[in-house]
Design an enzyme around this catalytic site. Structure first.
Site, mmCIF file in Angstrom:
data_model
loop_
_atom_site.group_PDB
_atom_site.id
_atom_site.type_symbol
_atom_site.label_atom_id
_atom_site.label_comp_id
_atom_site.label_asym_id
_atom_site.label_seq_id
_atom_site.Cartn_x
_atom_site.Cartn_y
_atom_site.Cartn_z
ATOM 1 N N TYR A 270 13.056 31.210 3.364
ATOM 2 C CA TYR A 270 11.803 31.759 3.587
ATOM 3 C C TYR A 270 11.923 32.277 5.195
ATOM 4 C CZ TYR A 270 9.264 30.354 -0.548
ATOM 5 O OH TYR A 270 9.106 30.120 -1.784
ATOM 6 N N ARG B 142 -10.817 -0.932 14.899
ATOM 7 C CA ARG B 142 -10.728 -0.134 13.611
ATOM 8 C C ARG B 142 -11.671 -0.837 12.554
ATOM 9 N NH1 ARG B 142 -4.907 0.861 10.750
ATOM 10 N NH2 ARG B 142 -5.362 -1.144 10.142
ATOM 11 N N LYS C 169 0.884 -1.273 -0.018
ATOM 12 C CA LYS C 169 -0.037 0.002 -0.167
ATOM 13 C C LYS C 169 0.862 1.235 -0.058
ATOM 14 C CE LYS C 169 -0.354 -0.335 4.893
ATOM 15 N NZ LYS C 169 -0.997 -0.833 6.018
ATOM 16 N N MET D 130 9.087 23.909 -0.547
ATOM 17 C CA MET D 130 8.427 22.874 -1.269
ATOM 18 C C MET D 130 9.194 22.224 -2.332
ATOM 19 S SD MET D 130 4.775 23.301 -3.634
ATOM 20 C CE MET D 130 3.779 24.022 -2.222
#
Ligand SMILES: *Cc1c(COP(=O)(O)O)cnc(C)c1O
Length: 379
Positions: free
Chosen positions: A265, A132, A38, A313
């Site tokens: 930044y 769950r 996954k 980013m």
């Protein structure tokens, strides 16, 4: 040799094969490995890892979503693909078209699957204490009634441990309570003449701390990728796992930062002396935690270079003042080895207060992924 561009992942399939063998050696005979691939195989690349494991003899896989399952099927995986999570009724046709296996998340969901009106392969989830997914193990009538739904082709019954990574008395007691509940469900099904289903409950830590359990499948994720959730974890079974993934990026440019000048930044970093800095072409959109701002390290030519200023980013800045040669085009290693130095995914996890699973599974889709080291038999 072809040089990777901006930022990329290198996969060592020899280490993957070695981890698979290590885990196999712990398991009782007849128990099969159904790897958890996954979240893009924990960031490694679902198709590359899936195909490599299939070539190593693995047939069945588990994923979290139907989309992941479809991608895996389209990548050429031919065995059973179990969707561990919820699939909405609008997507039931995908399950059937791609011959996927769906988890029955509880009794009312079993009815929805039945109402689809066509045969669907499923494994029944049983909740033994995680609270769950899964029908609560105490609701044995509901669990048994699932076999009366003629469209459900029930191939398995499974549960999931919640404290198998812990070795304290209460954590072990909790795991044994789950085992007792799971075994009780299996026994009661058999007493009612219900059979022909496979069973499974262990993920990585279930294997490493409870290797003697005898079920049909195990579902390792993190251990197969050669790391533990926390590097300091101690497990009952001694294994030598080897990381499969390295994460690298290119140095875009090198420049001077004069005493008193600030960078990045928010100007959160100010040079206290004359410095040499480098811009590395990877950022938080690629999965580098922003929490490594002014904190993390990167390997350049075998030396550790501190991250300075905020992680952006798409880029980050490092201090290469102490590194003899650091030039545009050089490789920066964010996870992996560089000469005698190494940075592990676990180190990044510790620095940012999380587990390696989160660091790896968030590695972004912009990263190129390649096998750099093939399995032995292919060399
Ligand atoms: C993710 C997951 C696994 C694999 O877990 P690891 O701890 O990475 O081995 C196994 N089973 C289920 C239900 C999962 O969600």
């Amino acid at each position: 040799m072809y040089q990777k561009g901006r930022a990329w992942i290198e996969l060592d399939m020899k280490n993957l094969a070695s981890n698979l063998e290590q885990l196999k050696s712990l398991l009782p005979p007849g128990c099969s490995i159904m790897p958890a691939v996954k979240a893009n195989a924990y960031g490694h690349g679902e198709a590359l890892i899936g195909k490599a494991l299939q070539d190593m003899g693995i047939q069945d896989f588990c994923v979290a979503s139907v989309k992941e399952a479809v991608q895996l099927r389209e990548a050429g995986i031919t065995g059973q693909i179990l969707v561990l999570g919820y699939t909405s009724p609008q997507e039931f046709s995908e399950l059937s078209h791609y011959e996927l296996t769906q988890t029955v998340v509880d009794f009312s969901y079993a009815k929805q699957l039945q109402d689809y009106g066509r045969p669907l392969a499923v494994h029944v989830g049983v909740d033994t204490g995680m609270h769950r997914l899964g029908e609560p193990s105490g609701n044995i009538e509901n669990i048994c009634r699932m076999w009366e739904f003629e469209h459900l082709k029930i191939a398995g019954v499974f549960s999931h441990f919640c404290t198998a990574d812990g070795v304290s008395d209460w954590e072990k007691a909790c795991t044994y309570r789950q085992i007792t509940k799971f075994d009780s469900v299996i026994r009661q099904l058999k007493e009612r003449g219900i059979s022909g289903f496979k069973t499974h409950i262990q993920g990585s830590y279930g294997i490493l701390n409870y290797p003697k359990l005898r079920y049909d499948y195990v579902r390792p994720g993190i251990a197969l990728y050669g790391v533990l959730s926390l590097p300091e974890d101690r497990t009952a079974a001694a294994v030598h796992l080897k990381p499969v993934l390295s994460l690298k990026a290119r140095i875009a440019c090198v420049k001077r930062l004069h005493r008193g000048e600030s960078a990045g930044y928010g100007h959160t970093y100010t040079a206290e002396k004359e410095m040499k800095t480098a811009v590395v072409s990877i950022g938080y959109a690629d999965g580098i935690p922003r929490g490594l701002s002014n904190k993390g390290q990167v390997l350049v030519n075998g030396h550790r270079a501190p991250v300075i200023g905020r992680v952006c980013m798409d880029q980050l800045l490092i201090d290469v003042s102490e590194i003899p040669r650091a030039e545009p085009g050089d490789e920066a290693v964010l996870i992996g080895k560089c000469q005698t130095e190494q940075i592990t995914a676990g180190e990044l996890a510790c620095m940012t207060g999380t587990i390696t699973n989160e660091i790896l599974s968030r590695l972004g889709s912009r990263l190129e992924r390649t096998e750099t080291i093939k399995r032995k038999s292919e060399q």
